[in-house]
Scaffold this active site. Structure first.
Site, mmCIF file in Angstrom:
data_model
loop_
_atom_site.group_PDB
_atom_site.id
_atom_site.type_symbol
_atom_site.label_atom_id
_atom_site.label_comp_id
_atom_site.label_asym_id
_atom_site.label_seq_id
_atom_site.Cartn_x
_atom_site.Cartn_y
_atom_site.Cartn_z
ATOM 1 N N LYS A 259 58.430 41.232 37.203
ATOM 2 C CA LYS A 259 57.283 40.047 37.592
ATOM 3 C C LYS A 259 57.522 38.733 37.040
ATOM 4 O O LYS A 259 58.362 38.742 36.166
ATOM 5 C CB LYS A 259 56.059 40.637 36.616
ATOM 6 C CG LYS A 259 55.321 41.840 37.245
ATOM 7 C CD LYS A 259 53.990 42.249 36.058
ATOM 8 C CE LYS A 259 53.253 43.698 36.618
ATOM 9 N NZ LYS A 259 52.951 43.516 38.125
ATOM 10 N N ARG A 333 51.726 54.182 41.011
ATOM 11 C CA ARG A 333 51.546 55.315 42.088
ATOM 12 C C ARG A 333 52.446 56.553 41.618
ATOM 13 O O ARG A 333 52.463 57.533 42.007
ATOM 14 C CB ARG A 333 51.762 54.943 43.188
ATOM 15 C CG ARG A 333 53.028 54.306 43.849
ATOM 16 C CD ARG A 333 53.125 53.196 44.983
ATOM 17 N NE ARG A 333 52.433 52.123 44.685
ATOM 18 C CZ ARG A 333 52.152 51.087 45.479
ATOM 19 N NH1 ARG A 333 52.687 51.421 46.689
ATOM 20 N NH2 ARG A 333 51.473 50.007 45.200
HETATM 21 N N1 BES Z 1 49.812 46.806 37.443
HETATM 22 C C1 BES Z 1 50.215 46.261 38.866
HETATM 23 C C2 BES Z 1 49.080 45.701 39.336
HETATM 24 C C3 BES Z 1 48.088 44.925 38.888
HETATM 25 C C4 BES Z 1 48.203 43.640 39.201
HETATM 26 C C5 BES Z 1 47.213 45.034 37.784
HETATM 27 C C6 BES Z 1 47.240 42.378 38.749
HETATM 28 C C7 BES Z 1 46.452 43.997 37.048
HETATM 29 C C8 BES Z 1 46.414 42.891 37.595
HETATM 30 C C9 BES Z 1 50.921 47.149 39.507
HETATM 31 O O1 BES Z 1 51.721 48.080 38.767
HETATM 32 C C10 BES Z 1 51.834 46.374 40.181
HETATM 33 O O2 BES Z 1 52.751 45.730 39.950
HETATM 34 N N2 BES Z 1 51.437 46.551 41.750
HETATM 35 C C11 BES Z 1 52.076 45.571 42.849
HETATM 36 C C12 BES Z 1 52.574 46.591 43.995
HETATM 37 C C13 BES Z 1 53.800 46.110 44.619
HETATM 38 C C14 BES Z 1 54.985 45.962 44.217
HETATM 39 C C15 BES Z 1 53.644 46.929 45.987
HETATM 40 C C16 BES Z 1 51.439 44.722 43.072
HETATM 41 O O3 BES Z 1 50.155 44.600 43.320
HETATM 42 O O4 BES Z 1 52.081 43.451 43.443
HETATM 43 ZN ZN ZN Z 2 53.701 47.321 38.504
#
Ligand code: BES
Ligand code: ZN
Ligand code: ZN
Length: 480
Positions: A259, A333
């Site tokens: 991230k 997931r």
């Molecule tokens: N934990 C995150 C989602 C999230 C984002 C929670 C903001 C709380 C606040 C999740 O694991 C994630 O990183 N999802 C990605 C998925 C993508 C890589 C398909 C996302 O939402 O960008």
């Molecule tokens: Zn994630």
């Protein structure tokens, strides 16, 4: 904390809380406290009858020192939602002003609002844990006397709803160096033992034996072992359980699909789904609905190291399906996949997964609405009914074949964990759906709703404990 008594304007209390509508006839007993001048105090705006407005007025006579009036306008805005909010406002006033002897004339609001008051009081007076070195000033004990015809069990149930929310809030707020997978499992075991739930922790070796390759892949870069937390509430003999599965990623760096630095901050909250499950069990211990509930929490962090899983890796989940990892940040997931497969070994009559799964749900629905996917319309209806009562908004997203096809698109595996950006909240849910199969299922993506950026009537900014009350309410009304 709660006492019960008949409404008696000659009783003695520091503060009495009274709902007052613009067109109300003023009760003689109440009027006497103000030498018969309540109407003139309303005229001079010293008492506001405007909807939701609070006026705190010292009395002139009697053994009640002051009255906290809550304006009810024309009494046509007294929805459950508004009353809960106003009770939250009252609770914050009580706490903020340090009132310790408060009576609430519940019947001056609406009949049957005792549980709503207790729920709001618990939620609104909540404070997050902090780790400041300066000791916190002690909060005084408050005695609240509920006046009128009040059913004690209703009060306990309302308070239990609020307590469940607060458990979820506290866990979500805790930093990942303090609340890692091991500590989360310890908390769950402690909760289960205090409240009399059966519990079981599946350790790493057993996960390996069960073939939980998806959960293990996410844990691969971590120095902290993964835990699969299993709790069982028994309220219906040997009936099949309703499984509630909560994402327990104690910290999400994104892994090698790392991230951006601003996106990492706050990822201690990526176990919000797990917190919802534990908060729900806290509530169930008191409300005791006539169902069986299986709680399953896959707990791990998502870290980077020489051992961590990588994009392009192909992993095999517990149900034998292979997954091409396109994005290590789509880890939620993956952990849910094995947790759902594990839950299915209990042959549940329904599966509900709760997860801070995608940023996509924030883009689609904002911060006040939980996004849902389902394969069962009547199950969704039950959720919606409960969510209307708790005012935790939900919205159903489409679960069409076109999405399922994209989750199944891979040249090397059965599934891929990240088909792309457009509609990715749905891909997240559809991926979990591949492990659910035909069992009636609800997917709740709480990434937008599990935390709020500002305080509201019912609590501080930060974790919300969203879906604890809705799921508790849905389970109480279960009819299938
Ligand atoms: N934990 C995150 C989602 C999230 C984002 C929670 C903001 C709380 C606040 C999740 O694991 C994630 O990183 N999802 C990605 C998925 C993508 C890589 C398909 C996302 O939402 O960008
Ligand atoms: Zn994630
Ligand atoms: Zn995550």
């Amino acid at each position: 904390m709660y006492q019960f008594a008949e409404l008696d304007w000659t009783g003695s209390h520091d503060t009495v809380v009274v709902g007052i509508g613009a067109a109300d006839a003023v009760e003689t007993g109440l009027d006497t406290l103000f030498n018969g001048r309540v109407k003139s105090l309303i005229q001079s705006a010293d008492i506001s009858t405007k909807t939701g407005e609070v006026s705190i007025v010292p009395t002139f006579e009697g053994n009640i020192k002051r009255v906290l009036f809550v304006g009810l306008g024309q009494r046509n805005d007294s929805s459950v939602e508004n009353l809960r909010n106003w009770f939250g406002k009252v609770a914050k006033e009580i706490k903020g002003r340090g009132f310790t002897d408060v009576a609430v004339a519940l019947d001056t609001f609406e009949p049957g609002v005792a549980s709503l008051f207790a729920e709001a009081y618990e939620m609104a007076t909540y404070e997050h844990p902090t780790y400041k070195s300066a000791p916190k000033s002690a909060t005084p004990d408050v005695t609240i006397t509920l006046l009128g015809d009040v059913n004690e069990a209703d009060v306990e149930a309302g308070a239990a709803y609020g307590r469940g929310v607060n458990v979820a809030r506290t866990l979500t707020m805790m930093p990942a160096n303090i609340l890692d997978a091991v500590a989360l499992a310890d908390y769950a075991v402690d909760l289960a033992e205090r409240r009399g739930f059966s519990h079981r922790i599946i350790e790493k070796e057993e996960m390996e034996a069960l073939g939980m390759g998806a959960l293990l892949a996410v844990n691969q870069g971590s120095t902290i072992p993964p835990k699969l937390i299993v709790l069982e509430y028994n309220g219906a003999g040997d009936d099949a359980p309703i499984a509630v599965v909560g994402k327990g990623v104690t910290f999400d760096t994104g892994g090698y699909s790392i991230k951006p630095k601003d996106g990492i901050v706050g990822m201690k909250g990526d176990m919000g789904g797990a917190a919802t499950v534990l908060g729900l069990f806290e509530t169930l211990a008191t409300t005791k609905p006539a169902v069986n509930v299986l709680g399953v929490i896959p707990a791990t962090d998502n870290m980077i190291s020489g051992d961590a899983f990588k994009p392009d890796d192909v992993i095999t989940a517990m149900n034998g399906k292979t997954i091409e990892v396109l994005n290590t940040d789509a880890e939620g997931r993956l952990v849910l996949a094995d947790a759902v497969t594990f839950a299915k070994t209990y042959e549940p009559k329904a599966i509900i997964d709760v997860a801070t799964l995608t940023g996509g749900v924030l883009v689609a629905l904002g911060t006040e609405v939980t996004g849902c996917l389902t394969n069962d319309d009547s199950l969704y209806e039950a959720l919606e009914t409960a969510s209307r009562a708790t005012n935790e908004l939900v919205w159903q997203m489409p679960y069409f074949d076109v999405f399922i096809k994209q989750v199944r698109k891979s040249e090397v595996a059965d599934l891929n964990n990240s088909p792309g950006r457009y509609g990715h909240m749905i891909f997240g849910g559809a991926f979990v759906g591949e492990f659910v199969g035909d069992t009636p299922w609800l997917h709740l993506d709480i990434a937008g709703t599990s935390e709020r950026s500002a305080a509201n009537y019912l609590g501080p900014k930060g974790p919300t404990g969203v879906m604890v009350r809705t799921l508790a309410s849905m389970l109480e009304g279960w009819k299938r």
